[in-house]
Design an enzyme around this catalytic site. Structure first.
Site, mmCIF file in Angstrom:
data_model
loop_
_atom_site.group_PDB
_atom_site.id
_atom_site.type_symbol
_atom_site.label_atom_id
_atom_site.label_comp_id
_atom_site.label_asym_id
_atom_site.label_seq_id
_atom_site.Cartn_x
_atom_site.Cartn_y
_atom_site.Cartn_z
ATOM 1 C CB CYS B 83 -30.659 27.936 -40.641
ATOM 2 S SG CYS B 83 -31.199 29.420 -40.344
ATOM 3 C CG HIS B 188 -30.720 28.926 -45.448
ATOM 4 N ND1 HIS B 188 -31.514 27.981 -45.093
ATOM 5 C CD2 HIS B 188 -31.093 29.952 -44.733
ATOM 6 C CE1 HIS B 188 -32.200 28.471 -43.903
ATOM 7 N NE2 HIS B 188 -32.089 29.685 -43.760
ATOM 8 C CD GLU B 190 -31.393 25.341 -47.563
ATOM 9 O OE1 GLU B 190 -30.039 25.364 -47.312
ATOM 10 O OE2 GLU B 190 -32.266 25.736 -46.738
#
Lengths: 275, 209
Positions: B83, B188, B190
């Site tokens: 990001c 993202h 994650e």
């Protein structure tokens, strides 16, 4: 293409999940961790946990002893006790999708501790109404993308006029939804979680007029919440309500594969969902 | 040697989510606020949310800029920017003024142009990404992957050959880049379920080159 999001909302009261009706009646539905992996596997696009406990702390183990031992209780780590922060930490370890946490956030430190324990965004409500500059401060400190302002709205059954409420829907805030939505956007909110108090737990569908009026008055994403009773309500929330994301709580709790079935119905209506 | 991952803590963003996701891959993970700790890592992750200028300031104040030059430029350790962390890899950024970036990926960071499309900003949600398997970071997908994005600015690289994935949001957005040991994801990983884990697996399979 960007997919409209489907978001289960999990209501935490005294550390257990409950279903809610009109913000007052709460029925126990399970432990807070059991749902996370299931919802993630079923392709929920995000999760929102709202802590609706009226007190600041509780002992989770006491709650479990009151409701009795069920098979799902085995998921609970022994370390998860007492406060919503430990629930967040345990949930976030299993949560591979964005996690928003709301309820009783009154200070910058309340936000910081939730983010540090694995929340990706926080939802603020009463504190924003009591002190609107809290939104500016929070957005400057953590970035707009992690500040969600939750707006609870009650529609007067006689006049049909909508008003914003605070303190878990108990007290009128003296604001109209559109004016407040524009103000929270100007102050730096990244998203709006728009909740209809009258529709909560009724299964009669979203307040589409309310959602559309707010979604068309701001340029940040609006998440619709409150009233979903059937999967086609999600379609209406996106198409007629013009919401960017559709959320619900009760409908997901009691049916197997609920999120997948909801998305299949959305896809059949021509909505490009993540499946 | 089994990977040892350092996640850079420079005062912006939520590092717990990144640490949780990487931990799932059974590797050693450390959140590092001390640039010296990068020496012991085999892989470095630069996460981050917030604005470009604040991000560079956070890196500079904690002494991470010379450490990154040493570990990434000289020693060629694999680096993954996520990001804002990807945007900081660029030469320069134009968020709230003009700021110099790390310069690992020649290019600039600009606001997404929604004047034609009328789309809302930030770009929030799950979007399809067309990946190019010329780049190791983008390999191994049997379907078109879909990732979670939250951003208003994006990296526009000078050279097209670093682009490993793109998505559409009113205009073409560069979602994934790789230039040798330097990788960046605008989304993202994650928070992107199984497709996101694949990105981390690909990243951990890179070795110092």
């Amino acid at each position: 293409m960007l997919k409209p999001r489907l978001i289960p909302v999990l209501l935490l009261k005294n550390g257990i999940l409950v279903r809610s009706k009109n913000f007052t009646f709460h029925q126990h539905t399970g432990d807070p961790l059991g749902q996370v992996e299931r919802y993630t596997a079923w392709k929920a696009d995000e999760l929102i946990y709202l802590d609706i406990n009226r007190d600041d702390t509780h002992d989770f183990r006491e709650t479990m002893s009151v409701i009795g031992s069920t098979s799902s209780n085995k998921n609970i780590p022994a370390t998860m006790t007492n406060d919503v922060v430990s629930v967040i930490r345990s949930v976030s370890e299993k949560c591979m999708i964005p996690l928003t946490v709301g309820g009783k956030i009154r200070s910058i430190d309340d936000i910081r501790v939730r983010l540090a324990n694995g929340a990706d965004k926080v939802s603020i409500n009463t504190q924003a109404l009591d002190n609107p500059s809290f939104i500016d401060h929070a957005a400057r400190t953590f970035g707009n993308q992690c500040i969600v302002v939750c707006i609870d709205v009650k529609r007067d059954p006689g006049t049909g006029v909508c008003e914003v409420y605070k303190h878990f829907g108990r007290d009128p805030a003296g604001m109209k939804p559109i004016a407040w939505a524009k103000e929270v956007e100007r102050r730096g909110a990244g998203e709006i979680l728009l909740q209809s108090i009258d529709r909560d737990g009724t299964g009669t569908g979203y307040d589409l007029a309310l959602i559309r009026s707010v979604a068309e008055s701001v340029s940040i994403p609006v998440i619709a919440l409150g009233g979903v009773g059937k999967f086609s309500d999600f379609v209406a929330g996106l198409k007629e309500g013009r919401a960017s994301a559709v959320a619900a709580a009760n409908i997901f709790h009691f049916s197997e594969q609920s999120i997948i079935h909801a998305k299949q119905e959305m896809q059949a209506s021509g909505i490009d969902v993540r499946l | 040697m089994s990977p040892s991952v350092a996640i850079i803590d420079y005062g912006v963003g939520n590092l717990t989510s990144v640490a949780n996701a990487v931990s799932r891959l059974q590797v050693e993970v450390r959140i590092s606020a001390d640039p010296l700790e990068l020496k012991n890592a085999t892989h470095i992750i630069l996460p981050g949310v917030g604005s470009f200028g604040e991000g560079m300031k956070g890196l500079a104040e904690r002494g991470f800029i010379p450490a990154l030059q040493e570990e990434v430029r000289t020693k060629k350790k694999p680096l993954l920017g996520i990001c804002l962390g990807m945007q900081l890899l660029a030469t320069e950024g134009f968020e709230h003024g003009h700021h110099q970036g790390l310069g690992f990926i020649p290019g600039s960071v600009r606001m997404i142009d929604t004047t034609q499309s009328g789309l809302r900003l930030p770009h929030i949600g799950w979007n399809d990404v067309a990946v190019s398997d010329r780049h190791p970071i983008a390999r191994g997908f049997t379907h078109m992957p879909i990732f979670y994005f939250v951003h208003s600015f994006h990296l526009v690289p000078e050279q097209a050959d670093v682009i490993a994935g793109t998505c559409e949001y009113g205009e073409r957005i560069v979602a994934l880049v790789q230039s040798a040991n330097v990788c960046g994801a605008q989304f993202h990983p994650e928070k992107s379920h199984d497709d996101g884990l694949r990105i981390f697996q690909n990243f951990l399979a890179l070795s110092s080159c």
